[in-house]
Scaffold this motif. Structure first.
Motif, PDB file in Angstrom:
ATOM      1  N   CYS A  21     -21.017   5.099  22.060  1.00 28.42           N
ATOM      2  CA  CYS A  21     -21.877   3.912  22.128  1.00 28.42           C
ATOM      3  C   CYS A  21     -21.670   3.144  23.433  1.00 28.42           C
ATOM      4  O   CYS A  21     -22.595   2.511  23.929  1.00 28.42           O
ATOM      5  N   TRP A  22     -20.461   3.195  23.979  1.00 25.60           N
ATOM      6  CA  TRP A  22     -20.248   2.571  25.291  1.00 25.60           C
ATOM      7  C   TRP A  22     -21.056   3.320  26.348  1.00 25.60           C
ATOM      8  O   TRP A  22     -21.656   2.723  27.223  1.00 25.60           O
ATOM      9  N   ASN A  23     -21.114   4.627  26.224  1.00 25.05           N
ATOM     10  CA  ASN A  23     -21.828   5.449  27.193  1.00 25.05           C
ATOM     11  C   ASN A  23     -23.339   5.431  26.975  1.00 25.05           C
ATOM     12  O   ASN A  23     -24.099   5.408  27.942  1.00 25.05           O
ATOM     13  N   GLY A  24     -23.776   5.416  25.717  1.00 25.67           N
ATOM     14  CA  GLY A  24     -25.201   5.574  25.445  1.00 25.67           C
ATOM     15  C   GLY A  24     -25.877   4.418  24.755  1.00 25.67           C
ATOM     16  O   GLY A  24     -27.004   4.549  24.273  1.00 25.67           O
ATOM     17  N   GLY A  25     -25.215   3.290  24.657  1.00 26.17           N
ATOM     18  CA  GLY A  25     -25.809   2.128  24.014  1.00 26.17           C
ATOM     19  C   GLY A  25     -25.504   2.103  22.522  1.00 26.17           C
ATOM     20  O   GLY A  25     -24.834   2.989  21.995  1.00 26.17           O
ATOM     21  N   PRO A  26     -26.007   1.086  21.818  1.00 24.84           N
ATOM     22  CA  PRO A  26     -25.675   0.891  20.407  1.00 24.84           C
ATOM     23  C   PRO A  26     -25.968   2.109  19.516  1.00 24.84           C
ATOM     24  O   PRO A  26     -25.296   2.312  18.517  1.00 24.84           O
ATOM     25  N   ARG A  27     -26.942   2.923  19.890  1.00 28.39           N
ATOM     26  CA  ARG A  27     -27.256   4.121  19.105  1.00 28.39           C
ATOM     27  C   ARG A  27     -26.718   5.397  19.768  1.00 28.39           C
ATOM     28  O   ARG A  27     -27.136   6.507  19.436  1.00 28.39           O
ATOM     29  N   GLY A  28     -25.779   5.230  20.676  1.00 25.89           N
ATOM     30  CA  GLY A  28     -25.223   6.358  21.432  1.00 25.89           C
ATOM     31  C   GLY A  28     -24.568   7.410  20.568  1.00 25.89           C
ATOM     32  O   GLY A  28     -24.525   8.584  20.934  1.00 25.89           O
ATOM     33  N   ILE A  29     -24.069   7.007  19.408  1.00 21.96           N
ATOM     34  CA  ILE A  29     -23.430   7.965  18.508  1.00 21.96           C
ATOM     35  C   ILE A  29     -24.437   9.016  18.033  1.00 21.96           C
ATOM     36  O   ILE A  29     -24.064  10.153  17.723  1.00 21.96           O
ATOM     37  N   ASN A  30     -25.713   8.675  18.028  1.00 24.27           N
ATOM     38  CA  ASN A  30     -26.770   9.591  17.584  1.00 24.27           C
ATOM     39  C   ASN A  30     -27.405  10.364  18.730  1.00 24.27           C
ATOM     40  O   ASN A  30     -28.273  11.201  18.500  1.00 24.27           O
ATOM     41  N   ASN A  31     -26.982  10.059  19.950  1.00 22.76           N
ATOM     42  CA  ASN A  31     -27.589  10.674  21.127  1.00 22.76           C
ATOM     43  C   ASN A  31     -26.755  11.881  21.565  1.00 22.76           C
ATOM     44  O   ASN A  31     -25.599  11.729  21.963  1.00 22.76           O
ATOM     45  N   PRO A  32     -27.327  13.101  21.522  1.00 21.45           N
ATOM     46  CA  PRO A  32     -26.560  14.295  21.890  1.00 21.45           C
ATOM     47  C   PRO A  32     -26.037  14.280  23.329  1.00 21.45           C
ATOM     48  O   PRO A  32     -25.031  14.922  23.638  1.00 21.45           O
ATOM     49  N   SER A  33     -26.685  13.522  24.198  1.00 18.48           N
ATOM     50  CA  SER A  33     -26.248  13.505  25.597  1.00 18.48           C
ATOM     51  C   SER A  33     -24.918  12.777  25.786  1.00 18.48           C
ATOM     52  O   SER A  33     -24.316  12.858  26.853  1.00 18.48           O
TER      53      SER A  33
END
Length: 184
Positions: free
Chosen positions: A158-170
């Motif tokens: 989430c730090w890397n990809g924002g609040p929904r980063g946990i769901n983002n495969p990148s």
């Protein structure tokens, strides 16, 4: 002799009137000035007290926001700092305008300030604060607490990809880097 007594009485009456009118008025003016001054002092003290109450309220709020147990994420915080900047407070990525030890972008500062506004905090961070390690860590803590990030993977992604980063495969690759640092 009558004229003399009349003259003395007239002088006494004039003296008494002078005292009543001029001296007493001067005394009253002095008292009014003293009272006005004391009212001014009281008003100033009330303003000071109001200011102190605001400072106390701010400190209470900051204690609520900033004074929670951060030891659960000290290890993850160190790993993220190592991955983001190699522990360099002066790190700068001009391509993303990412700044400081945590490589904070302007959108992160805006998001943290939005969180603080919602909590009715007088505290705000500036883009310049990204260069300050202590303030960067405070922004990190506010962000993690607000989004209720608890696991290391959740925090990193989430730090890397924002609040929904946990769901983002990148963000998986980023998590692997952080995990390697923790294990390593």
């Amino acid at each position: 002799m009558n004229k003399f007594l009349l003259y003395c009485n007239l002088l006494l009456i004039i003296g008494f009137l002078f005292y009543r009118v001029f001296l007493k008025e001067e005394i009253n003016c002095g008292l009014r000035d003293t009272i006005d001054h004391r009212h001014h002092v009281i008003d100033s003290l009330c303003n000071e007290l109001d200011s102190l109450h605001k400072v106390i309220d701010t400190l209470k709020w900051e204690k609520d926001i900033f004074d929670y147990n951060v030891t659960y994420n000290t290890e993850i915080l160190s790993a993220i700092i190592a991955v983001e900047s190699s522990n360099n407070d002066s790190a700068y990525n001009s391509y993303e305008d990412a700044v400081g030890c945590l490589q904070i972008r302007q959108t992160m500062v805006d998001d943290v300030n939005r969180i603080l506004r919602r909590k009715k905090s007088p505290v705000r961070f500036t883009y310049q604060d990204r260069w300050d390690r202590h303030k960067s860590v405070k922004m990190f803590e506010i962000y993690c607490k607000h989004y209720d990030l608890s696991s290391y993977e959740e925090i990193a992604r989430c730090w890397n990809g924002g609040p929904r980063g946990i769901n983002n495969p990148s963000t998986v690759g980023y998590w692997v880097k952080v995990q390697n640092y923790i294990e390593g």
